[in-house]
Design an enzyme around this catalytic site. Structure first.
Site, mmCIF file in Angstrom:
data_model
loop_
_atom_site.group_PDB
_atom_site.id
_atom_site.type_symbol
_atom_site.label_atom_id
_atom_site.label_comp_id
_atom_site.label_asym_id
_atom_site.label_seq_id
_atom_site.Cartn_x
_atom_site.Cartn_y
_atom_site.Cartn_z
ATOM 1 N N ASP A 46 -2.956 7.903 8.471
ATOM 2 C CA ASP A 46 -3.874 7.077 9.014
ATOM 3 C C ASP A 46 -2.964 6.025 9.951
ATOM 4 O OD1 ASP A 46 -2.792 5.028 7.409
ATOM 5 O OD2 ASP A 46 -4.430 4.683 6.021
ATOM 6 N N SER B 212 0.781 -1.162 -0.012
ATOM 7 C CA SER B 212 -0.136 0.114 -0.028
ATOM 8 C C SER B 212 0.922 1.283 -0.073
ATOM 9 C CB SER B 212 -0.856 -0.099 1.266
ATOM 10 O OG SER B 212 -0.054 -0.033 2.352
ATOM 11 N N HIS C 71 -0.137 4.604 7.283
ATOM 12 C CA HIS C 71 0.665 5.057 6.251
ATOM 13 C C HIS C 71 1.128 6.607 6.578
ATOM 14 C CE1 HIS C 71 -2.324 1.913 4.562
ATOM 15 N NE2 HIS C 71 -1.415 1.432 4.034
#
Ligand SMILES: *[C@@H]1O[C@H](CO)[C@@H](O)[C@H](O)[C@H]1NC(C)=O
Ligand SMILES: *[C@@H]1O[C@H](CO)[C@@H](O)[C@H](O)[C@H]1NC(C)=O
Ligand SMILES: *[C@@H]1O[C@H](CO)[C@@H](O)[C@H](O)[C@H]1NC(C)=O
Ligand SMILES: *[C@@H]1O[C@H](CO)[C@@H](O)[C@H](O)[C@H]1NC(C)=O
Ligand SMILES: *[C@@H]1O[C@H](CO)[C@@H](O)[C@H](O)[C@H]1NC(C)=O
Length: 350
Positions: A327, A40, A330
């Site tokens: 978040d 991600s 990340h």
């Protein structure tokens, strides 16, 4: 006087020749395409095409992206794939699943949120992630198509002049150190890391076997300092055990790369991207970088904004550029940009 002038002219001449040479060299070495493998931290939308839990194509992701809309990036704006491509003067490679039959002459991204080095990492029964071995299989399809369309020697030339960026491994470690993990019962941290390293070494050898020559390999950041891990500590400290094993893994990756280079000779060029030291340094000296919040996430809910994820019902901080974390796991666009530019991943060091 006259001789001084001649000297000056001569040195200007030399400088001019030097610059022309530099320019020619950077032209000759310009990477033709970027192929991205990973998780991600570099997914630019592959997971939008999967029925998976690991998605980011909803607000408030993307609020600082040029379009202001969520794209599937796990970020408030751009991610590391965008900044790396920008530094190489190329467009961000599109997600492979957006058009599986394309030739992708400017490169392509196989990166998938949640993906790991190990097939078992986050590989849920239905459409978990595109784990790294699967990404390598997809690349082999792209390579075959390239050979069919432009011929073997052109394809070889194209790939050897392309950049292969690989950002992976955090999820394997997160899974080991998550509070619910059952892996520690079966494997010691050292056994688990050794398995990650041997698997990763095989995967890089496969990518090399398909024609890749220039690699950008990212180490893993201090995952113990992410809001999700601080949340597990009543004093909001970093999880030192997770960090210790992450450092251990990073050392292992660097030795593994040296070994691969000696085995594969000149044909394996790489730059190791030391994310760990950079982030630890930023967490310790945030104001130096204009950062004010190093512990809490910007978007989420509950303690450290990390007790629940960044979704449309979460709240987000007004100034995303003074937070390290967007978040619970990340980084923000600002922290990512700082990271890529400080480590100056550009044309010049490939
Ligand atoms: C998701 O899983 C189902 C069942 O395993 C499969 O038929 C489908 O092709 C998968 N979808 C994607 C996008 O991989
Ligand atoms: C991982 O998955 C690939 C297929 O994507 C398979 O070829 C490989 O054997 C698997 N590895 C393990 C250890 O199961
Ligand atoms: C690898 O690096 C060496 C030394 O910088 C350089 O001479 C060679 O051209 C590079 N090879 C590739 C395929 O990038
Ligand atoms: C919190 O972190 C500190 C410092 O790393 C450690 O000494 C302590 O045991 C941790 N507490 C818990 C509950 O994990
Ligand atoms: C947001 O944070 C950055 C970095 O500290 C700072 O330069 C900027 O002035 C801040 N913007 C606002 C609107 O507070």
């Amino acid at each position: 006087m006259a001789s001084n002038k001649t000297k000056l002219l001569n040195s200007f001449g030399l400088i001019a020749i030097y610059f022309i040479l530099q320019l020619n060299m950077s032209r000759a070495q310009k990477v033709k395409a970027i192929y991205v493998f990973g998780d991600s931290l570099v997914d630019v939308g592959n997971n939008n095409y999967l029925e998976t839990f690991f998605r980011a194509n909803f607000p408030f992701n993307g609020i600082d992206f040029p379009s202001g809309k969520p794209t599937g990036r796990f970020s408030n704006g751009k991610n590391a794939a965008d900044f790396i491509a920008e530094n190489f003067g190329l467009p961000t490679p599109p997600p492979y699943l957006s058009n599986k039959n394309d030739l992708f002459l400017n490169g392509v991204s196989f990166a998938s949120g949640g993906a790991g080095i190990l097939n078992s990492t986050n590989n849920l029964p239905s459409n978990g992630t595109i784990y790294l071995s699967k990404q390598v299989e997809y690349f082999s399809e792209v390579q075959q198509r390239l050979i069919t369309k432009i011929g073997e020697s052109e394809a070889k030339n194209h790939l050897s002049n392309s950049l292969f960026a690989v950002v992976i491994g955090s999820n394997d470690l997160f899974n080991y150190f998550s509070s619910k993990s059952k892996i520690p019962i079966r494997k010691s941290p050292q056994e688990y890391i050794d398995l990650m390293l041997s698997t990763f070494s095989n995967q890089l050898t496969q990518i090399h076997g398909l024609g890749a020559r220039k690699f950008l390999i990212a180490g893993i950041g201090p995952i113990g300092c992410t809001p999700s891990q601080r949340l597990l500590n009543s004093s909001e400290n970093c999880n030192e055990e997770a960090n210790y094993w992450t450092m251990n893994y990073n050392k292992g990756v660097q030795s593994m790369l040296i070994k691969l280079k000696s085995q594969l000779k000149e044909d394996f060029n790489y730059t190791y991207f030391n994310i760990y030291d950079f982030l630890v340094n930023t967490i310790q000296n945030p104001t130096k970088y204009g950062i004010h919040e190093v512990k809490a996430a910007c978007c989420g809910a509950g303690r450290l904004k990390a007790a629940s994820p960044c979704t449309p019902i979460a709240t987000y901080c007004p100034n995303r550029s003074d937070h390290i974390f967007w978040d619970e796991v990340h980084p923000t666009e600002a922290a990512t940009k700082l990271l890529v530019n400080t480590l100056s991943i550009t044309q010049n060091n490939m």
